[in-house]
Design a protein around this motif. Structure first.
Motif, mmCIF file in Angstrom:
data_model
loop_
_atom_site.group_PDB
_atom_site.id
_atom_site.type_symbol
_atom_site.label_atom_id
_atom_site.label_comp_id
_atom_site.label_asym_id
_atom_site.label_seq_id
_atom_site.Cartn_x
_atom_site.Cartn_y
_atom_site.Cartn_z
ATOM 1 N N ILE A 79 48.817 27.976 50.334
ATOM 2 C CA ILE A 79 47.581 27.333 49.861
ATOM 3 C C ILE A 79 47.321 27.701 48.398
ATOM 4 C CG2 ILE A 79 45.067 27.383 50.100
ATOM 5 C CD1 ILE A 79 45.507 27.460 53.128
ATOM 6 N N VAL A 80 47.507 28.991 48.088
ATOM 7 C CA VAL A 80 47.321 29.440 46.703
ATOM 8 C C VAL A 80 48.226 28.631 45.783
ATOM 9 C CG1 VAL A 80 47.791 31.349 45.138
ATOM 10 C CG2 VAL A 80 46.553 31.757 47.267
ATOM 11 N N LYS A 81 49.500 28.490 46.183
ATOM 12 C CA LYS A 81 50.471 27.781 45.341
ATOM 13 C C LYS A 81 50.069 26.310 45.187
ATOM 14 C CE LYS A 81 55.319 26.930 44.780
ATOM 15 N NZ LYS A 81 56.353 26.167 45.378
ATOM 16 N N ARG B 272 34.283 35.103 35.129
ATOM 17 C CA ARG B 272 33.185 35.237 36.090
ATOM 18 C C ARG B 272 33.705 35.172 37.510
ATOM 19 N NH1 ARG B 272 28.330 31.277 35.744
ATOM 20 N NH2 ARG B 272 28.440 31.402 38.010
ATOM 21 N N LEU B 273 34.638 34.228 37.695
ATOM 22 C CA LEU B 273 35.215 34.034 39.015
ATOM 23 C C LEU B 273 35.869 35.335 39.508
ATOM 24 C CD1 LEU B 273 37.059 30.860 39.978
ATOM 25 C CD2 LEU B 273 38.223 32.987 40.404
ATOM 26 N N ALA B 274 36.594 36.032 38.599
ATOM 27 C CA ALA B 274 37.271 37.268 38.972
ATOM 28 C C ALA B 274 36.248 38.357 39.305
ATOM 29 C CB ALA B 274 38.189 37.718 37.844
ATOM 30 N N VAL B 275 35.171 38.413 38.498
ATOM 31 C CA VAL B 275 34.131 39.426 38.749
ATOM 32 C C VAL B 275 33.567 39.252 40.161
ATOM 33 C CG1 VAL B 275 31.834 40.214 38.076
ATOM 34 C CG2 VAL B 275 33.516 39.658 36.317
ATOM 35 N N GLU B 276 33.271 37.986 40.525
ATOM 36 C CA GLU B 276 32.693 37.730 41.854
ATOM 37 C C GLU B 276 33.687 38.054 42.963
ATOM 38 O OE1 GLU B 276 29.899 34.078 40.240
ATOM 39 O OE2 GLU B 276 31.470 33.667 41.728
ATOM 40 N N ALA C 33 36.183 24.846 41.030
ATOM 41 C CA ALA C 33 35.671 26.216 41.120
ATOM 42 C C ALA C 33 35.888 26.815 42.506
ATOM 43 C CB ALA C 33 34.196 26.234 40.756
ATOM 44 N N GLY C 34 35.569 26.032 43.551
ATOM 45 C CA GLY C 34 35.690 26.545 44.918
ATOM 46 C C GLY C 34 37.114 26.921 45.254
ATOM 47 N N ARG C 35 38.057 26.037 44.871
ATOM 48 C CA ARG C 35 39.461 26.277 45.208
ATOM 49 C C ARG C 35 40.027 27.441 44.406
ATOM 50 N NH1 ARG C 35 38.690 25.087 49.530
ATOM 51 N NH2 ARG C 35 38.082 22.965 50.019
ATOM 52 N N LEU C 36 39.639 27.518 43.124
ATOM 53 C CA LEU C 36 40.141 28.625 42.308
ATOM 54 C C LEU C 36 39.603 29.952 42.843
ATOM 55 C CD1 LEU C 36 40.054 27.144 38.709
ATOM 56 C CD2 LEU C 36 42.021 27.582 40.182
ATOM 57 N N HIS C 37 38.380 29.932 43.346
ATOM 58 C CA HIS C 37 37.838 31.136 43.960
ATOM 59 C C HIS C 37 38.675 31.514 45.178
ATOM 60 C CE1 HIS C 37 35.128 33.792 46.160
ATOM 61 N NE2 HIS C 37 34.643 34.104 44.969
ATOM 62 N N GLN C 38 39.110 30.484 45.904
ATOM 63 C CA GLN C 38 39.941 30.736 47.077
ATOM 64 C C GLN C 38 41.278 31.385 46.676
ATOM 65 O OE1 GLN C 38 40.449 27.250 49.433
ATOM 66 N NE2 GLN C 38 41.343 28.379 51.147
ATOM 67 N N VAL C 39 41.816 30.953 45.533
ATOM 68 C CA VAL C 39 43.073 31.553 45.039
ATOM 69 C C VAL C 39 42.876 33.052 44.856
ATOM 70 C CG1 VAL C 39 44.592 31.711 43.017
ATOM 71 C CG2 VAL C 39 43.966 29.473 43.928
ATOM 72 N N ALA C 40 41.821 33.412 44.099
ATOM 73 C CA ALA C 40 41.576 34.833 43.834
ATOM 74 C C ALA C 40 41.294 35.571 45.131
ATOM 75 C CB ALA C 40 40.401 34.969 42.872
ATOM 76 N N GLU D 292 41.587 24.711 59.500
ATOM 77 C CA GLU D 292 40.999 24.470 58.176
ATOM 78 C C GLU D 292 42.069 24.590 57.094
ATOM 79 O OE1 GLU D 292 38.095 23.340 57.473
ATOM 80 O OE2 GLU D 292 37.317 23.442 59.531
ATOM 81 N N ASP D 293 42.934 25.622 57.254
ATOM 82 C CA ASP D 293 44.015 25.802 56.272
ATOM 83 C C ASP D 293 44.947 24.600 56.255
ATOM 84 O OD1 ASP D 293 43.049 28.173 55.502
ATOM 85 O OD2 ASP D 293 44.601 29.422 56.438
ATOM 86 N N LEU D 294 45.318 24.130 57.462
ATOM 87 C CA LEU D 294 46.242 22.987 57.565
ATOM 88 C C LEU D 294 45.627 21.753 56.917
ATOM 89 C CD1 LEU D 294 47.737 23.276 61.148
ATOM 90 C CD2 LEU D 294 48.948 23.478 58.974
ATOM 91 N N LEU D 295 44.356 21.547 57.200
ATOM 92 C CA LEU D 295 43.664 20.387 56.652
ATOM 93 C C LEU D 295 43.638 20.457 55.124
ATOM 94 C CD1 LEU D 295 42.120 17.852 57.394
ATOM 95 C CD2 LEU D 295 40.034 19.195 57.473
#
Ligand code: ATP
Ligand code: MG
Length: 489
Positions: A453-455, A342-346, A375-382, A319-322
């Motif tokens: 991935i974060v980068k 909000r994203l950080a709170v969650e 939103a989904g990807r930024l959540h993944q960053v955090a 999944e990460d590679l994809l």
């Protein structure tokens, strides 16, 4: 750059300066030699003339033994202005000269100072109050003379004229050479500016087309400079072709990784499903007291559990590679207005549940911090950064998450007071499959793709990520334009 090479560079002149200096000094040597030679010849001619005039003066004056010098001069027909006469006769040593108005004036013989004498006949002298004189010594120590002032002033005029003409000529010469060189080297400057414009392009990344070329008029292969321009254009053609080939390869590679990861998902799901199913069967048999199955279970169940765990890990990796391949293609992100607060709170609440041994601190402003993003990807960053702070630090570590608006940027900062990251690997941290401590990473089951991935996500949003780490303080800082003008699609 070392000091020696810097010194050498400072002394290196431009071609124009060198050519001008060389030509101007060469020509000035020639002109000065010619000027000096001409001056010397002219002066000697003038002196010969003067000597002839002095002889003429001697011939025109009739000496006698009874009169003083002034009386003899008065008696002479039309004596030349400046004529000096010294006689030594019965009237004693007397001297006289003809002044500028033609009047005869007496002179004390002691005023005449002979400075040089050639042979017995000729001498140079200085007469007090009258200047330099050319003298001829006649019979009975009589002396006839004329001033040298005319010769001196004519020579001085010649020297001044020659010097002025030489200087003017050299200045004109330098200007003409400068113009010639400037126009001859203009194509070279255009080559240099083309080269530096190309060099300023980000050739190392992405799809690059080099549109810059040396203009046609500067690529005439009949001139040396034109050949340089032509060669540069050929080189740029080649570079462009290779860059295009590299880009095609990269795209093919990305597509391959994306396709391969995609294709691997289905068989992996089957492996996971079947191991799950088999494990469930064994557990069921154990529960129902089937002893034969129970004997099988000891070894087989362990194997099946390993298979299931590893296939879960592999699924995550695939999944990460994809995801990475799609982020590279730039096709992954779906934009909307996202509130980082909000994203950080969650994300911190999730982390708190997952890491009960850690201390989780959240610092967010009262007002929302909005960015345009996925939103989904930024959540993944955090989530990835928080997971790192949880997994790669010992229990009891305090992890502080901060959201802020700074200079028009939305900033997400995740700080922990854990042991920090080995400084030798900090530079490669965002590379794919990089793990600072492989043994610990293996223990924690990470693949080393998390930070890349974060980068990729952050840069896909036009943002930047930075890390600062020392023992006791590690901070990951994500900075994104709060309201990007045109979000990358
Ligand atoms: N907060 C942190 N403190 C100490 N080390 C860290 C921290 N964050 C990252 N690291 C180090 O950086 C390495 C790379 O992190 P990254 O998230 O890319 O990979 P991973 O966590 O090992 O695996 P993955 O996230 O793919 O499961 C980690 O292996 C870890 O050694
Ligand atoms: Mg990680």
């Amino acid at each position: 750059m070392s000091t020696t090479s810097r010194r050498r560079r400072r002394h290196r002149w431009s071609l124009q300066a060198r050519l001008i200096t060389a030509v101007v000094s060469f020509v000035s040597v020639i002109l000065i030699t010619v000027g000096l030679g001409t001056g010397t010849v002219l002066e000697s001619i003038l002196r010969e003339n003067l000597d002839a005039k002095v002889t003429g003066v001697q011939d025109s004056i009739a000496l006698d033994y009874n009169h003083r010098a002034d009386q003899i001069l008065e008696a002479s027909p039309r004596p030349e202005r400046g004529t000096l006469l010294v006689v030594n006769n019965l009237a004693g040593p007397t001297a006289a000269y003809v002044d500028a108005e033609g009047g005869v004036r007496t002179l004390d013989t002691r005023n005449i100072q002979i400075s040089a004498q050639d042979g017995n006949d000729w001498a140079d002298a200085t007469v007090a109050g009258l200047g330099d004189y050319r003298l001829r010594i006649g019979p009975y120590s009589s002396i006839f003379g004329l001033p040298t002032s005319e010769v001196t002033s004519v020579s001085a005029r010649i020297v001044t004229t020659v010097a002025l003409l030489t200087t003017g000529g050299l200045l004109v010469l330098a200007a003409v050479i400068a113009l010639l060189i400037r126009s001859a080297l203009a194509p070279l400057r255009s080559v240099a500016s083309t080269a530096s414009r190309v060099a300023a392009q980000p050739l190392a990344e992405g799809a690059v087309t080099i549109t810059e070329r040396v203009p046609d008029e500067d690529t005439d292969t009949h001139t040396e400079v034109g050949q340089v321009g032509h060669a540069l254009n050929t080189l740029l053609d080649h570079v462009e072709t290779s860059l295009a080939a590299r880009q095609r390869n990269e795209e093919r590679m990305r597509a391959f990784v994306a396709d391969a990861s995609h294709e691997l998902r289905t068989p992996l799901a089957s492996i996971r499903g079947y191991s799950e199913l088999s494990l469930r069967g064994i557990r069921h048999a154990e529960a129902s007291g089937n002893t034969a199955a129970g004997v099988v279970a000891d070894t087989t169940r362990e194997s099946l559990e390993r298979i299931q765990a590893q296939s879960l890990r592999m699924t995550a990796l695939v999944e990460d590679l994809l995801l990475l391949a799609r982020l590279d293609e730039g096709t992954e992100l779906v934009y909307s207005a996202v509130d980082l607060t909000r994203l950080a709170v969650e994300a911190v609440s999730d982390a708190r549940v997952a890491g009960t041994d850690h201390e989780w601190v959240l610092e967010v402003p009262d007002e929302p911090v909005i960015v345009a993003g996925d939103a989904g990807r930024l959540h993944q960053v955090a989530a990835n950064l928080l997971a790192n702070a949880r997994v790669h630090t010992p229990a009891g570590t305090r992890v502080t998450t901060t959201v802020a608006s700074e200079d028009g940027d939305a900033v997400l900062r995740i700080h922990d007071d854990g042991p920090g990251i080995d400084p030798t690997v900090v530079g490669d941290l965002f590379e794919r499959f990089s793990r600072a401590d492989s043994s610990r990473a293996r223990q924690t089951g990470g693949t080393g793709l998390g930070l890349s991935i974060v980068k990729a996500i952050v840069e896909g949003h036009g943002g930047r990520i930075a890390v600062a780490s020392e023992p006791g303080s590690t901070t990951f800082e994500v900075r994104m334009p709060a309201r990007p003008d045109s979000p990358a699609q």
